[in-house]
Scaffold this active site. Structure first.
Site, PDB file in Angstrom:
ATOM      1  CG  HIS A   1      89.745  21.451  19.308  1.00 22.97           C
ATOM      2  ND1 HIS A   1      90.142  22.775  19.252  1.00 22.97           N
ATOM      3  CD2 HIS A   1      90.545  20.788  18.446  1.00 22.97           C
ATOM      4  CE1 HIS A   1      91.127  22.906  18.393  1.00 22.97           C
ATOM      5  NE2 HIS A   1      91.402  21.710  17.878  1.00 22.97           N
TER       6      HIS A   1
ATOM      7  CG  HIS B   1      89.363  19.458  10.489  1.00 21.06           C
ATOM      8  ND1 HIS B   1      90.111  19.572  11.636  1.00 21.06           N
ATOM      9  CD2 HIS B   1      89.887  20.366   9.620  1.00 21.06           C
ATOM     10  CE1 HIS B   1      91.046  20.484  11.480  1.00 21.06           C
ATOM     11  NE2 HIS B   1      90.923  20.984  10.260  1.00 21.06           N
TER      12      HIS B   1
ATOM     13  CB  CYS C   1      91.632  16.480  14.172  1.00 18.65           C
ATOM     14  SG  CYS C   1      91.975  18.185  13.817  1.00 18.65           S
TER      15      CYS C   1
ATOM     16  NE  ARG D   1      88.386  15.256  13.589  1.00 17.80           N
ATOM     17  CZ  ARG D   1      87.362  15.397  14.434  1.00 17.80           C
ATOM     18  NH1 ARG D   1      86.130  15.145  14.007  1.00 17.80           N
ATOM     19  NH2 ARG D   1      87.556  15.787  15.667  1.00 17.80           N
TER      20      ARG D   1
ATOM     21  CB  SER E   1      89.336  23.028  14.234  1.00 20.23           C
ATOM     22  OG  SER E   1      89.807  21.716  14.403  1.00 20.23           O
TER      23      SER E   1
ATOM     24  CG  ASP F   1      90.342  14.188  17.291  1.00 20.74           C
ATOM     25  OD1 ASP F   1      90.545  14.187  18.523  1.00 20.74           O
ATOM     26  OD2 ASP F   1      90.396  15.230  16.603  1.00 20.74           O
ATOM     27  CG  ASN F   2      94.024  14.350  17.992  1.00 18.82           C
ATOM     28  OD1 ASN F   2      93.558  14.722  16.918  1.00 18.82           O
ATOM     29  ND2 ASN F   2      94.007  15.119  19.067  1.00 18.82           N
TER      30      ASN F   2
ATOM     31  CE  LYS G   1      95.462  18.625  17.979  1.00 25.23           C
ATOM     32  NZ  LYS G   1      94.328  19.570  18.057  1.00 25.23           N
TER      33      LYS G   1
ATOM     34  CE  LYS H   1      87.968  19.180  14.072  1.00 25.07           C
ATOM     35  NZ  LYS H   1      88.935  19.273  15.189  1.00 25.07           N
TER      36      LYS H   1
ATOM     37  CG  ASP I   1      88.265  17.890  18.299  1.00 26.65           C
ATOM     38  OD1 ASP I   1      89.430  17.482  18.210  1.00 26.65           O
ATOM     39  OD2 ASP I   1      87.832  18.822  17.596  1.00 26.65           O
ATOM     40  CG  ASP I   2      92.271  18.222  20.525  1.00 26.65           C
ATOM     41  OD1 ASP I   2      92.407  17.456  19.556  1.00 26.65           O
ATOM     42  OD2 ASP I   2      92.652  19.411  20.511  1.00 26.65           O
TER      43      ASP I   2
END
Length: 504
Positions: free
Chosen positions: A233, A129, A73, A77, A154, A285-286, A306, A127, A32-33
């Protein structure tokens, strides 16, 4: 009945019978991130201690040109699980909140739903989301997953100022979102604990993942495990085994803990004797949340992060791992999270959903290091609209920006183009960059008199027009708004809410 005993009973029920010739199993590891420059194998200095991920990189196929479909995200996703751009499923603008009315539409087909008819056991850890919704209708167990253990959004989408993020009692950095319920730990559609204990969370995830793998391996049943980590994240957290272990501070400790779980999952595959019959795919995810500075990750040589459609927002690390099947190496072929569903479908011998897919089977890249079926990548912002359409298009090595816009999620960097103060700009002619020679997107080629560049822009414009003709925007699910009464609460009718939603 304890959480672990209940989980074991459910897993035994899920993995009861398997065939003598077991089809391949699948594990998706989603950070994540995590930015393009956050791992040693992607050029970060040795302060990134990730031995498990480095073993994957050394023993698998590492992608240099791999893309998420979105710089934030929820939409990214949705695209990963469905093989469709988020605009087709309506997962826009932005991301879901705890009380969002919408979610990933139930008529969308996820990877789990593709595999279920073939007898696969399916589980998600971490996660989600992609919405909770009225009566928790959008949770994973309504979307093809047999079981879910995790936080449904998140972990910063709830107050965290008084919560412990690192043992023995180091409080979380920042305040996160205030005025909402504290972050819950879900077991399927029930709340197991609220607020979640961050220092214990990763162990809960890792234990369940290992147990799921072990049980299914013992029953000779193929499975799909989607491990969607909260790391790295903001706000970072970790348990006692990872706290203080990294030279990168809290971000590094979170990365160490994520890496440890990856290692435990691979170990569980080996212990179950199924590591040579399991396709493992790792990505993020990004891009990194640069607004958090050293607590937000690193995009390496890529521009911005991001929230933006520059390379740093959507180009992410990715590794495919399958001992004996995927030859170790590096590929510069273009691929995307959109391609994961078609690839898994092909490897499992399953049927593709009968909808417009935006992904392509990556088998030729994975097993022959051959060319990619993907010729172009299309970039939507975090808040796409039919009126504006695509922000950018990559065709081959060239990328054209039709619109650019900064984001608060990429504030604090020296590059002013990344900042939220860099408002929406239309470019006519579009900006043009050669991403092989200039991955940092510094040198605009569109103003050149060289006829080659004019021909490239013409080709990109044609591809863009063809794609946008095929795009049908679904109703915006995030745009349905928020109802605070939908926020998950372990005591639904308690007062005063959200303060009363506490179940240790």
């Amino acid at each position: 009945m304890s959480f672990s005993v209940l989980s074991l009973l459910l897993l035994n029920a899920m993995c009861k019978l398997g065939s003598a010739l077991t089809p391949p199993s699948f594990v998706i590891l989603l950070a994540d991130d995590l930015g393009f420059g956050d791992l040693q194998s992607y050029g970060h200095p040795v302060t990134s201690e990730t031995p498990a991920l480095e073993r994957l990189a050394n023993g698998g196929l590492r992608f240099t040109d791999f893309y998420s479909s979105s710089p934030v995200c929820s939409p990214s996703r949705a695209a990963l699980l469905t093989g469709r751009y988020q605009t087709r499923s309506g997962v826009y603008p932005g991301v879901f909140y705890p009380g969002s009315r919408g979610g990933l539409p139930l008529n969308e087909t996820t990877i789990a739903e593709v595999l279920k008819p073939l007898g696969y056991a399916t589980a998600i850890v971490g996660k989600w989301h992609l919405g909770v919704g009225p009566n928790r209708m959008y949770l994973p167990i309504q979307q093809g997953f047999d079981h879910y253990v995790g936080v449904p959004y998140s972990h910063d989408q709830g107050p965290c100022s008084n919560l412990t993020c690192f043992p023995p009692d180091i409080k979380c950095f920042g305040t996160c979102d205030t005025g909402m319920v504290t972050v819950p730990l879900m077991n399927d559609d029930a709340i197991e604990r609220q607020p979640v204990s961050f220092p214990d969370l990763e162990k809960t995830y890792g234990d369940f993942a290992a147990e799921f793998i072990s049980t299914c391996a013992g029953r000779n049943r193929p499975f799909f495990l989607y491990y969607a980590s909260h790391h790295t994240h903001y706000p970072q957290y970790a348990g006692k085994d990872a706290t203080g272990q990294s030279r990168r501070g809290p971000f590094g400790d979170a990365l160490v803990e994520f890496d440890g779980t990856v290692g435990n999952i691979i170990r569980a595959l080996k212990d179950g004797g199924i590591h040579k019959n399991t396709f493992v795919f790792f990505t993020s995810d990004n891009g990194p949340s640069l607004m958090r500075m050293s607590r937000g990750g690193n995009a390496g040589l890529l521009k911005c992060g991001k929230g933006t459609t520059y390379e740093g927002g959507v180009r992410v690390p990715a590794i495919a791992y399958w001992p004996g099947r995927i030859k170790p190496g590096v590929t510069h072929k273009m691929a995307s999270t959109l391609d994961i569903l078609p690839t898994i479908t092909s490897l499992a011998g399953a049927k593709l959903p009968r909808v417009h897919l935006d992904g392509f089977d990556m088998s030729n890249i994975l097993f022959r290091h051959g060319p990619s079926k993907r010729k172009a990548m299309f970039y939507y912002p975090m808040d796409p609209s039919e009126e504006i359409g695509l922000f950018a298009v990559r065709l081959g090595k060239y990328k054209a920006h039709y619109y650019t816009c900064g984001s608060i999620l990429s504030d604090t960097t020296p590059d002013q183009d990344c900042h939220s103060t860099s408002s929406l700009k239309q470019h006519d002619p579009p900006l043009l960059f050669d991403l092989e020679a200039d991955p940092s997107e510094n040198y605009n080629l569109a103003m050149s008199e060289d006829p080659e560049y004019k021909a490239v822009l013409h080709k990109i414009q044609k591809v863009k027009a063809q794609f946008e003709e095929s795009m049908v925007f679904a109703e915006a699910q995030v745009g349905k708004g928020v109802d605070p009464s939908l926020e998950p609460c372990c005591i639904p009718k308690c007062t005063p809410k959200p303060a009363c939603c506490i179940c240790p």
